[in-house]
Design a protein around this motif. Structure first.
Motif, short mmCIF file in Angstrom:
data_model
loop_
_atom_site.label_atom_id
_atom_site.label_comp_id
_atom_site.label_asym_id
_atom_site.label_seq_id
_atom_site.Cartn_x
_atom_site.Cartn_y
_atom_site.Cartn_z
N HIS A 299 57.55 -26.01 5.83
CA HIS A 299 58.16 -24.69 5.97
C HIS A 299 57.08 -23.70 6.39
CE1 HIS A 299 62.26 -25.23 4.61
NE2 HIS A 299 61.84 -25.86 3.52
N ASP A 300 57.51 -22.59 6.97
CA ASP A 300 56.58 -21.49 7.22
C ASP A 300 56.87 -20.37 6.21
OD1 ASP A 300 58.89 -20.27 8.21
OD2 ASP A 300 58.39 -20.78 10.29
N VAL B 58 54.67 -24.56 2.25
CA VAL B 58 53.88 -24.06 3.38
C VAL B 58 52.61 -24.89 3.54
CG1 VAL B 58 52.65 -22.08 4.34
CG2 VAL B 58 54.77 -21.73 3.07
N ARG C 246 62.18 -26.25 11.82
CA ARG C 246 60.99 -26.29 10.96
C ARG C 246 59.74 -26.08 11.82
NH1 ARG C 246 61.88 -28.20 5.74
NH2 ARG C 246 63.98 -29.02 5.41
N PRO C 247 58.64 -25.68 11.19
CA PRO C 247 57.41 -25.38 11.97
C PRO C 247 56.84 -26.62 12.63
CG PRO C 247 56.95 -25.39 9.62
CD PRO C 247 58.44 -25.46 9.75
N TYR D 296 48.89 -23.86 6.20
CA TYR D 296 49.11 -25.31 6.30
C TYR D 296 47.78 -26.05 6.18
CZ TYR D 296 49.70 -29.82 8.63
OH TYR D 296 49.68 -31.14 8.96
N SER E 230 54.05 -27.85 12.33
CA SER E 230 53.22 -28.60 11.39
C SER E 230 54.01 -29.67 10.64
CB SER E 230 52.57 -27.65 10.38
OG SER E 230 53.55 -26.86 9.73
N ASN F 198 52.00 -16.72 9.58
CA ASN F 198 53.22 -17.41 9.19
C ASN F 198 52.98 -18.88 8.86
OD1 ASN F 198 55.94 -17.49 8.63
ND2 ASN F 198 56.54 -18.01 10.71
N GLU F 199 52.08 -19.53 9.58
CA GLU F 199 51.81 -20.95 9.35
C GLU F 199 50.35 -21.21 9.03
OE1 GLU F 199 53.39 -23.31 12.58
OE2 GLU F 199 54.94 -21.82 12.96
N GLY G 160 53.21 -28.10 5.14
CA GLY G 160 53.62 -27.93 6.52
C GLY G 160 55.08 -28.13 6.84
#
Length: 341
Positions: free
Chosen positions: A173-174, A168, A108-109, A45, A111, A41-42, A171
């Motif tokens: 958004h995922d 993404v 938000r993620p 980044y 990151s 998902n992340e 960093g």
């Protein structure tokens, strides 16, 4: 063929276009599901380096200032009717995306660097907005010759693919955010292209007064209804700052719709600016004049309304309303006078 129809966009969505959207949606869902199942998902980044810098530039094409730039290009320099319909569909998508953020309240993620991107993550507004704005351009921008429309279609596809990916990589958004935003954009652009010709045919039979009154009533009604509904749904939520930001964002789309509902019918009735009648040099000059006046009003009104931060949820919408009125209604008469159209 008369000059007015040289760049006339078609708006009825075809079976082929619907099939293309369905295929794209299925591919996105399948790839997204696989990546999420693999817990990626992340994973895309990139914190620093040349890749980060490149995609940090690409993501700017999903910012509101760039949308204003391209709207000005279409409105002042290419095809006014296309620009109007493009803007309305884009604003409807933007409003729904912002409203959806407040319902999911997805953070938000990790990151996301503090201050880099504010508000909630799902669905990604950059993804839904890019798909709506440039997806409509891809399907509806037509030139008399292929060489006049193919570059725009290539550019549109480039942004549709890379802007969501950039969110993404930098960093903010995922994957689930951009999947949700892209799916929302696909749904909205397909729905809008289906119903827009129906509403346009009805709208065309109304008087100027009726067009403005109903447009203003719908815009203000949407503004008030969505803001009140958010307050009712989230009355017990502790993140009041985040909710306020969403309400502020909703005022942008509603303010722009309000300005469009006033300026577009008046311009169409009395001004009738036609950029297709300009040669290349005059088109460039028209764009420069349009940019200066539109962005001048954008920044000056922003500075003025920033003096009243307590009612920013109102003044921000008024600002965007006036920007549309000045740009879409104020600039064309000046251009007609300058170029003796």
């Amino acid at each position: 063929m008369n000059e007015e129809k040289k760049y006339e966009p078609y708006h009825e969505i075809t079976k082929q276009q619907i099939n293309i959207n369905i295929i794209v949606a299925v591919v996105i869902l399948v790839i997204g599901t696989i990546l999420l199942a693999l817990e990626l998902n992340e994973a895309f980044y990139v914190g620093e380096g040349i890749v980060y810098d490149i995609f940090n530039i690409i993501t700017i094409f999903g910012d509101e200032e760039l949308y204003i730039v391209f709207f000005c290009v279409f409105y002042f320099g290419i095809n006014k009717k296309f620009a109007k319909k493009l803007l309305i569909g884009f604003l409807i998508t933007t409003h729904l995306s912002d409203f959806s953020k407040s319902l999911f309240l997805d953070p938000r993620p990790p990151s996301n660097i503090v201050g880099q991107a504010e508000g909630y993550g799902f669905p990604s507004g950059h993804s839904s907005g890019t798909l709506s704005f440039w997806g409509y351009t891809f399907f509806n921008f037509k030139g008399e010759e292929k060489k006049k429309r193919i570059p725009w279609r290539i550019f549109a596809m480039f942004l549709i693919i890379l802007v969501p990916i950039s969110r993404v990589i930098i960093g903010v958004h995922d994957l689930q955010d951009i999947i949700g935003g892209t799916m929302l954009g696909l749904l909205m652009i397909t729905t809008y292209m289906h119903f827009e010709p129906i509403f346009s045919s009805i709208f065309g039979t109304w008087s100027l007064k009726k067009k403005i009154l109903i447009g203003v009533a719908c815009s203000l009604g949407l503004w008030i209804f969505s803001s009140l509904l958010l307050n009712l749904l989230l009355i017990n939520n502790s993140d009041w700052t985040g909710i306020q930001r969403v309400i502020h964002d909703l005022s942008v789309s509603c303010g722009l719709l309000l300005g469009a509902s006033i300026a577009f019918p008046i311009e169409e009735e009395y001004v009738k600016y036609d950029p297709d009648k300009l040669d290349l040099l005059k088109t460039i000059l028209a764009l420069l004049i349009g940019f200066v006046i539109t962005f001048g009003s954008y920044f000056l009104l922003g500075m003025l309304f920033d003096l009243a931060p307590g009612i920013y949820f109102i003044t921000r919408g008024i600002k965007y309303c006036l920007v549309v009125v000045i740009g879409a209604l104020g600039v064309p008469p000046l251009l007609k006078r300058i170029f003796k159209m």
